[in-house]
Design a protein around this motif. Structure first.
Motif, PDB file in Angstrom:
ATOM      1  N   ALA A 236      44.485  45.245  20.995  1.00  0.00           N
ATOM      2  CA  ALA A 236      44.476  43.784  21.104  1.00  0.00           C
ATOM      3  C   ALA A 236      44.082  43.337  22.510  1.00  0.00           C
ATOM      4  N   ALA A 237      44.559  44.057  23.534  1.00  0.00           N
ATOM      5  CA  ALA A 237      44.194  43.718  24.909  1.00  0.00           C
ATOM      6  C   ALA A 237      42.697  43.911  25.133  1.00  0.00           C
ATOM      7  N   ALA A 238      42.149  44.992  24.577  1.00  0.00           N
ATOM      8  CA  ALA A 238      40.715  45.247  24.729  1.00  0.00           C
ATOM      9  C   ALA A 238      39.885  44.158  24.053  1.00  0.00           C
ATOM     10  N   ARG A 239      40.360  43.645  22.902  1.00  0.00           N
ATOM     11  CA  ARG A 239      39.635  42.566  22.227  1.00  0.00           C
ATOM     12  C   ARG A 239      39.620  41.307  23.093  1.00  0.00           C
ATOM     13  N   ILE A 240      40.752  41.005  23.727  1.00  0.00           N
ATOM     14  CA  ILE A 240      40.799  39.826  24.599  1.00  0.00           C
ATOM     15  C   ILE A 240      39.819  39.989  25.762  1.00  0.00           C
ATOM     16  N   GLU A 241      39.752  41.175  26.332  1.00  0.00           N
ATOM     17  CA  GLU A 241      38.812  41.416  27.434  1.00  0.00           C
ATOM     18  C   GLU A 241      37.374  41.184  26.982  1.00  0.00           C
ATOM     19  N   ARG A 242      37.044  41.663  25.778  1.00  0.00           N
ATOM     20  CA  ARG A 242      35.669  41.523  25.292  1.00  0.00           C
ATOM     21  C   ARG A 242      35.338  40.075  24.954  1.00  0.00           C
ATOM     22  N   ASP A 243      36.338  39.347  24.417  1.00  0.00           N
ATOM     23  CA  ASP A 243      36.063  37.993  23.941  1.00  0.00           C
ATOM     24  C   ASP A 243      36.172  36.938  25.038  1.00  0.00           C
ATOM     25  N   ALA A 244      37.085  37.125  25.983  1.00  0.00           N
ATOM     26  CA  ALA A 244      37.377  36.061  26.952  1.00  0.00           C
ATOM     27  C   ALA A 244      36.973  36.411  28.379  1.00  0.00           C
ATOM     28  N   GLY A 245      36.551  37.649  28.625  1.00  0.00           N
ATOM     29  CA  GLY A 245      36.182  38.029  29.986  1.00  0.00           C
ATOM     30  C   GLY A 245      34.933  37.302  30.458  1.00  0.00           C
ATOM     31  N   GLN A 246      34.996  36.749  31.655  1.00  0.00           N
ATOM     32  CA  GLN A 246      33.861  36.023  32.218  1.00  0.00           C
ATOM     33  C   GLN A 246      33.164  36.895  33.263  1.00  0.00           C
ATOM     34  N   PRO A 247      31.848  37.074  33.140  1.00  0.00           N
ATOM     35  CA  PRO A 247      31.154  38.000  34.037  1.00  0.00           C
ATOM     36  C   PRO A 247      31.059  37.458  35.461  1.00  0.00           C
ATOM     37  N   MET A 248      31.161  38.382  36.417  1.00  0.00           N
ATOM     38  CA  MET A 248      30.927  38.050  37.811  1.00  0.00           C
ATOM     39  C   MET A 248      30.418  39.300  38.528  1.00  0.00           C
ATOM     40  N   LEU A 249      29.607  39.091  39.536  1.00  0.00           N
ATOM     41  CA  LEU A 249      29.056  40.180  40.323  1.00  0.00           C
ATOM     42  C   LEU A 249      29.748  40.217  41.677  1.00  0.00           C
ATOM     43  N   VAL A 250      30.211  41.394  42.054  1.00  0.00           N
ATOM     44  CA  VAL A 250      30.896  41.599  43.324  1.00  0.00           C
ATOM     45  C   VAL A 250      30.060  42.537  44.184  1.00  0.00           C
ATOM     46  N   ARG A 251      29.688  42.065  45.350  1.00  0.00           N
ATOM     47  CA  ARG A 251      28.917  42.893  46.276  1.00  0.00           C
ATOM     48  C   ARG A 251      29.861  43.667  47.185  1.00  0.00           C
ATOM     49  N   ALA A 252      29.609  44.952  47.363  1.00  0.00           N
ATOM     50  CA  ALA A 252      30.372  45.812  48.267  1.00  0.00           C
ATOM     51  C   ALA A 252      29.429  46.285  49.368  1.00  0.00           C
ATOM     52  N   ASP A 253      29.554  45.696  50.534  1.00  0.00           N
ATOM     53  CA  ASP A 253      28.619  45.984  51.619  1.00  0.00           C
ATOM     54  C   ASP A 253      28.701  47.418  52.107  1.00  0.00           C
ATOM     55  N   LYS A 254      29.877  48.043  51.956  1.00  0.00           N
ATOM     56  CA  LYS A 254      30.029  49.411  52.422  1.00  0.00           C
ATOM     57  C   LYS A 254      30.131  50.409  51.262  1.00  0.00           C
ATOM     58  N   ALA A 255      31.074  50.176  50.335  1.00  0.00           N
ATOM     59  CA  ALA A 255      31.269  51.187  49.294  1.00  0.00           C
ATOM     60  C   ALA A 255      32.124  50.657  48.157  1.00  0.00           C
ATOM     61  N   VAL A 256      32.046  51.366  47.045  1.00  0.00           N
ATOM     62  CA  VAL A 256      32.920  51.182  45.888  1.00  0.00           C
ATOM     63  C   VAL A 256      33.766  52.447  45.746  1.00  0.00           C
ATOM     64  N   ILE A 257      35.063  52.273  45.528  1.00  0.00           N
ATOM     65  CA  ILE A 257      35.971  53.407  45.301  1.00  0.00           C
ATOM     66  C   ILE A 257      36.499  53.315  43.874  1.00  0.00           C
ATOM     67  N   LEU A 258      36.313  54.361  43.097  1.00  0.00           N
ATOM     68  CA  LEU A 258      36.811  54.435  41.721  1.00  0.00           C
ATOM     69  C   LEU A 258      38.173  55.123  41.723  1.00  0.00           C
ATOM     70  N   SER A 259      39.204  54.408  41.325  1.00  0.00           N
ATOM     71  CA  SER A 259      40.561  54.976  41.259  1.00  0.00           C
ATOM     72  C   SER A 259      41.233  54.478  39.985  1.00  0.00           C
ATOM     73  N   THR A 260      40.584  54.749  38.864  1.00  0.00           N
ATOM     74  CA  THR A 260      40.938  54.149  37.580  1.00  0.00           C
ATOM     75  C   THR A 260      41.823  55.019  36.705  1.00  0.00           C
ATOM     76  N   GLY A 261      42.270  56.186  37.200  1.00  0.00           N
ATOM     77  CA  GLY A 261      43.108  57.059  36.391  1.00  0.00           C
ATOM     78  C   GLY A 261      42.292  58.014  35.542  1.00  0.00           C
ATOM     79  N   GLY A 262      42.969  58.668  34.603  1.00  0.00           N
ATOM     80  CA  GLY A 262      42.337  59.697  33.785  1.00  0.00           C
ATOM     81  C   GLY A 262      41.686  59.140  32.525  1.00  0.00           C
ATOM     82  N   PHE A 263      41.580  59.988  31.485  1.00  0.00           N
ATOM     83  CA  PHE A 263      40.886  59.548  30.261  1.00  0.00           C
ATOM     84  C   PHE A 263      41.653  59.889  28.989  1.00  0.00           C
ATOM     85  N   ILE A 264      42.988  60.002  29.091  1.00  0.00           N
ATOM     86  CA  ILE A 264      43.753  60.428  27.925  1.00  0.00           C
ATOM     87  C   ILE A 264      43.706  59.406  26.799  1.00  0.00           C
ATOM     88  N   PHE A 265      43.430  58.125  27.089  1.00  0.00           N
ATOM     89  CA  PHE A 265      43.318  57.121  26.039  1.00  0.00           C
ATOM     90  C   PHE A 265      41.871  56.852  25.659  1.00  0.00           C
TER      91      PHE A 265
END
Length: 570
Positions: free
Chosen positions: A264-293
């Motif tokens: 249900a949470a994923a459906r809300i993200e797909r239906d109501a999420g508003q796109p935006m672009l974020v610029r990272a002048d130096k870097a992006v760090i991925l710290s999103t956890g594992g993939f068990i789900f």
């Protein structure tokens, strides 16, 4: 397995930007941290300390699996709390032990840095507001009771793991809290993130990376992210937050309900999420956890473990792994799924025998739960039984009822002994009831009993004080991966390959991907071979701080793409 693919964050191919191309950035920052668990918080704090502006982005409201954990940090080498408890430890002893658990998944040089810096790391955490203690529990346990904050959290006391540096030392440092400590541990890091001046962007899902094209038109340097954000303080955002709370609440007790909340949470993200672009002048760090789900990734890399119970935060769907791969990143240790079979407490259960489907012993029953789980799943086809006699069963029942155990420890043990045990008057009769070979089970018990009487060495190396001669009525408890009463808890250990000096993500050719870093369980790290309690959180701190420092010192984009509007952090 109780999860479905529609809980998974969609990851799109990278948005490619030509050098000098105008981009409609809605926000700008030096460092964008994707995922606000322990690793993301530590990365953000370090990047701010190095002078970078930081935007920390989270699909939910922060915390992830770290806030759901036991709040245990694996630390040693002579911490203040070890000394207060009367234990001597050294970086050499810590390194000698962890080499047996790490199995070369990181280099000895990286492991040495981790061990040599462990005392300083714990001091750093305390400066962020995390409190630790030095009180020890009376017995070896999977998680200490309230009032006890230092314990043997791995295989330190198992004879085969003892090194040449004296008596073993406890290294599981549990954050001081009432109840399980993960939430308190994370709250201190969350508050420190905000005090450091990082800007949070919550209920925002990163859908793809933004890359500047190289000379051949392929993805080059990572220069930002595309986010789908729920508008703050709206019915959709409030419902989304409540679904995340419910998913966390029911994940262990009603996994199907937790899975429905994630969908249900994923459906809300797909239906109501508003796109935006974020610029990272130096870097992006991925710290999103594992993939068990992420059921597709789980089945792909470890199909024989899908009978277990997945544990982690709702964001552990492999989004960081997939984002990295979308720009050519390499990944490692993806088939290393940690399977947990704790048989202590009750303290007397390890005095019984664990046998495989044929009735043969194959592992020292003293070992840490993930070590035992690995042996059952990877070496014995996922099937095993714990054999007790009446004396051990009576002691274990008393320990469950009066031994200051957590409910998650005592209730499953009581159910298994009272409702799920197979009972028989002797080895041959028990073998017939559990489908084992009568002679194999009889011989296993006879050899263990002889060792308990001091007539021979124990066949699997159990310490003398943990041996017990089984007599009379016997009980078999199903401790298989998919045991009906209590399936094994499982979580992923692998992730993106990174430079061990900086945390920069590497591509499949071993080269660093400019502007992209990873930390925590989104990356290969210290626990990516064998899990012991506290090592994942300790690695989140170690790798998160490493990535934050390196990202903050990355040179800014040499020719940044101009923005169509004045943009700043929200």
């Amino acid at each position: 397995m109780n999860t479905t693919q529609d809980t998974v964050t969609p990851v799109l191919p990278p948005l490619l930007v030509k050098p000098g191309q105008a981009v409609d950035w809605q926000a700008e920052t030096d460092v964008a941290v994707v995922g606000w668990g322990a690793a993301g918080a530590c990365a953000a704090i370090e990047a701010r300390a190095a002078g970078a502006s930081v935007l920390v982005i989270d699909r939910f409201t922060g915390g992830g699996a770290s806030a759901m954990s036991g709040g245990v940090v694996y630390a040693g080498g002579g911490t203040r709390h070890q000394r207060e408890a009367g234990y001597d430890d050294s970086p050499d002893a810590m390194f000698d032990y962890l080499r047996r658990e790490v199995n070369g998944v990181v280099s000895d040089a990286t492991l040495r840095r981790f061990c040599d810096g462990s005392v300083a790391t714990l001091d750093w955490l305390e400066r962020q507001g995390v409190r630790f203690g030095s009180t020890m529990p009376d017995h070896k346990t999977s998680y200490p009771p309230d009032g006890c904050y230092l314990y043997y959290s791995g295989n330190e006391v198992v004879p085969a793991y003892r090194g040449a540096h004296g008596a073993p030392a406890p290294r599981g440092h549990r954050a001081v809290a009432r109840g399980q400590s993960g939430e308190t541990f994370y709250a201190a890091l969350r508050d420190s993130t905000l005090k450091a001046g990082a800007t949070p962007l919550t209920q925002a899902t990163v859908r793809r990376l933004v890359c500047e094209t190289d000379a051949d038109g392929r993805p080059g340097r990572v220069i930002g992210v595309e986010v789908a954000r729920l508008p703050p303080d709206t019915p959709a955002a409030r419902r989304h937050a409540e679904l995340d709370r419910q998913s966390a609440r029911w994940r262990l007790y009603r996994p199907a309900k937790a899975d429905a909340c994630r969908r249900a949470a994923a459906r809300i993200e797909r239906d109501a999420g508003q796109p935006m672009l974020v610029r990272a002048d130096k870097a992006v760090i991925l710290s999103t956890g594992g993939f068990i789900f992420n059921p597709e990734l789980w089945r792909q890399h470890s199909p024989h473990t899908t009978g277990g119970l997945p544990i982690g935060g709702a964001g552990c769907d492999g989004s960081g792994l997939r984002l990295g791969r979308s720009v050519g990143a390499a990944a490692g240790a993806l088939d290393n799924i940690s399977c947990w079979r704790f048989i202590t407490p009750p303290a007397d259960w390890p005095k019984g025998l664990v046998v495989n489907g044929r009735g043969e012993r194959f592992c020292n029953e003293q070992v840490y739960g993930a070590t035992l789980g690995h042996a059952v799943v990877e070496e014995q086809g996922g099937k095993a039984w714990l054999i007790l006699d009446s004396a051990l069963r009576r002691k274990a029942l008393r320990q469950c009822l009066f031994g200051r155990l957590w409910a998650f420890q005592s209730l499953p043990a009581l159910m298994m002994m009272l409702l799920g045990a197979v009972k028989a008057p002797g080895p041959e009769a028990l073998a017939a009831r559990i489908g084992a070979d009568p002679s194999a089970l009889r011989d296993s018990i006879a050899a263990a009993n002889a060792a308990a009487r001091g007539e021979r060495e124990d066949p699997v190396g159990k310490a003398p004080e943990m041996r017990h001669a089984l007599t009379g009525t016997l009980y078999a408890l199903d401790v298989s991966i998919a045991a009906p009463m209590l399936p094994m808890a499982v979580l992923t250990l692998g992730g993106l390959e990174v430079d061990e000096e900086t945390g920069q993500v590497r591509d499949t050719g071993g080269r660093g991907i400019a502007g992209l870093y990873a930390a925590g369980r989104a990356a290969v790290g210290l626990p990516s071979s064998r899990y012991v309690s506290g090592l994942s959180l300790a690695d989140c701190v170690f790798s998160g701080r490493r990535a934050g420092r390196a990202a903050a010192t990355t040179p800014r984009q040499s020719a940044p793409a101009p923005s169509k509007r004045d943009a700043s952090c929200p």
